[in-house]
Design a protein around this motif. Sequence first.
Motif, PDB file in Angstrom:
ATOM      1  N   GLN A  23       0.839  -1.105  -0.043  1.00 19.75           N
ATOM      2  CA  GLN A  23      -0.057   0.077  -0.041  1.00 19.75           C
ATOM      3  C   GLN A  23       0.935   1.134  -0.025  1.00 19.75           C
ATOM      4  OE1 GLN A  23      -3.075  -0.061   2.993  1.00 19.75           O
ATOM      5  NE2 GLN A  23      -4.275  -1.786   2.099  1.00 19.75           N
ATOM      6  N   GLU A  24       2.021   0.881  -0.332  1.00 18.36           N
ATOM      7  CA  GLU A  24       2.833   2.334  -0.526  1.00 18.36           C
ATOM      8  C   GLU A  24       2.386   3.382  -1.360  1.00 18.36           C
ATOM      9  OE1 GLU A  24       5.591  -1.500  -0.424  1.00 18.36           O
ATOM     10  OE2 GLU A  24       3.743  -0.608  -1.655  1.00 18.36           O
ATOM     11  N   GLY A  25       1.638   3.072  -2.622  1.00 24.13           N
ATOM     12  CA  GLY A  25       1.209   4.031  -3.431  1.00 24.13           C
ATOM     13  C   GLY A  25       0.103   4.820  -2.742  1.00 24.13           C
ATOM     14  N   LEU A  26      -0.806   4.121  -2.156  1.00 29.40           N
ATOM     15  CA  LEU A  26      -2.093   4.344  -1.383  1.00 29.40           C
ATOM     16  C   LEU A  26      -1.629   5.495  -0.280  1.00 29.40           C
ATOM     17  CD1 LEU A  26      -5.047   4.687  -0.901  1.00 29.40           C
ATOM     18  CD2 LEU A  26      -4.612   2.627   0.798  1.00 29.40           C
ATOM     19  N   ALA A  27      -0.535   5.096   0.600  1.00 28.67           N
ATOM     20  CA  ALA A  27      -0.068   5.844   1.704  1.00 28.67           C
ATOM     21  C   ALA A  27       0.621   7.256   1.018  1.00 28.67           C
ATOM     22  CB  ALA A  27       0.952   4.931   2.477  1.00 28.67           C
ATOM     23  N   ALA A  28       1.297   7.092  -0.067  1.00 28.20           N
ATOM     24  CA  ALA A  28       2.057   8.161  -0.495  1.00 28.20           C
ATOM     25  C   ALA A  28       1.015   9.284  -1.079  1.00 28.20           C
ATOM     26  CB  ALA A  28       2.930   7.704  -1.878  1.00 28.20           C
ATOM     27  N   HIS A  29      -0.166   8.614  -1.885  1.00 28.68           N
ATOM     28  CA  HIS A  29      -1.276   9.579  -2.146  1.00 28.68           C
ATOM     29  C   HIS A  29      -1.843  10.285  -1.045  1.00 28.68           C
ATOM     30  CE1 HIS A  29      -4.782  11.132  -4.520  1.00 28.68           C
ATOM     31  NE2 HIS A  29      -5.636  10.321  -3.631  1.00 28.68           N
ATOM     32  N   ASN A  30      -2.425   9.750  -0.003  1.00 26.08           N
ATOM     33  CA  ASN A  30      -3.009  10.107   1.126  1.00 26.08           C
ATOM     34  C   ASN A  30      -2.096  11.011   2.117  1.00 26.08           C
ATOM     35  OD1 ASN A  30      -5.479   8.686   0.520  1.00 26.08           O
ATOM     36  ND2 ASN A  30      -4.669   7.037   1.645  1.00 26.08           N
ATOM     37  N   ALA A  31      -0.848  10.768   2.018  1.00 22.76           N
ATOM     38  CA  ALA A  31      -0.060  11.591   2.693  1.00 22.76           C
ATOM     39  C   ALA A  31       0.410  13.001   2.149  1.00 22.76           C
ATOM     40  CB  ALA A  31       1.238  11.008   3.029  1.00 22.76           C
ATOM     41  N   THR A  32       0.195  13.003   0.849  1.00 29.20           N
ATOM     42  CA  THR A  32       0.289  14.114  -0.110  1.00 29.20           C
ATOM     43  C   THR A  32      -0.904  14.950  -0.006  1.00 29.20           C
ATOM     44  OG1 THR A  32       1.844  12.889  -1.730  1.00 29.20           O
ATOM     45  CG2 THR A  32       0.607  14.823  -2.442  1.00 29.20           C
ATOM     46  N   GLN A  33      -1.921  14.207  -0.108  1.00 36.60           N
ATOM     47  CA  GLN A  33      -3.306  15.108   0.104  1.00 36.60           C
ATOM     48  C   GLN A  33      -3.403  15.725   1.586  1.00 36.60           C
ATOM     49  OE1 GLN A  33      -4.096  14.897  -3.116  1.00 36.60           O
ATOM     50  NE2 GLN A  33      -6.247  14.720  -2.280  1.00 36.60           N
TER      51      GLN A  33
END
Length: 191
Positions: A23-33
Motif C-alpha cells: 500500500q505504498e502508493g495509497l499511503a503516498a497519495h494520502n500523505a500528499t493530500q
Amino acid sequence: MIESAPRWVLGRRWLAVMCNPRQEGLAAHNATQAGWGVFYPRYEVIVTHGGGYRPVVRAYLPGYMFAAATRLLDPYDLQKTHGVAKVLRDMDGYYEIPDTDPVMRALLAMCDVDGLVAGFGGAKDGKLPITRYHVGQTIRIAPGGPLAGLEGLVAKLDRKRRGAEVWLEILGGATKAFVPDEQIEEMEGQT
C-alpha cells in the motif's frame, strides 16, 4: 514520487515511514493530500502478460516511503494516514533522515521527478543471464548506488529483471530490496 515540494530543500528532514503491505502508493497519495512532501522511490519493469509485454511499476524499497513536512504538521497525524503502518521511531523520537545524509542524497539523485529509478528494465529480448551468485549466498552491493557497501542475503534470483531480491538491514530492520546484477559483488570465500 516527489510531490508538494521542490526536489532539493537544504535542511529538509525526512521521516522514515513503514507502509501497510503493498500500500505504498495509497499511503503516498494520502500523505500528499494531507500536506506532506512524499518521496516514494519506484522502478518500472516489463512483465509478460497474455503473450505480450506490459510495464509494471513497483516499489524500490517495498514497504517504505519517506515524508517531509511542507508546513507545520504533526508526525502522529501521518501515522493515522490510510496506508501507513507506522512512522519509524528511535530512542530520541521520530527517525529523521536529513537530505544531506549520503544514502538519502543518493536515493534522491537516482530518481527522476516522479520518483522512478533510472536503469531498470525487463528482459525484452528473452535472454536470461547466468548469475554468479545463488539463493542463500551473502553478497555485497557494489559502489555507485545508494545501497553501496551494504551486505545482504540473496532471497530470490530474478533473471527477467537481471538481478536478485536481497535481504538487507535498512532503517533498523530487515528489508527485501531488488538489486540489479551489475551492483552485486560476491563476498570472498562464498560459494
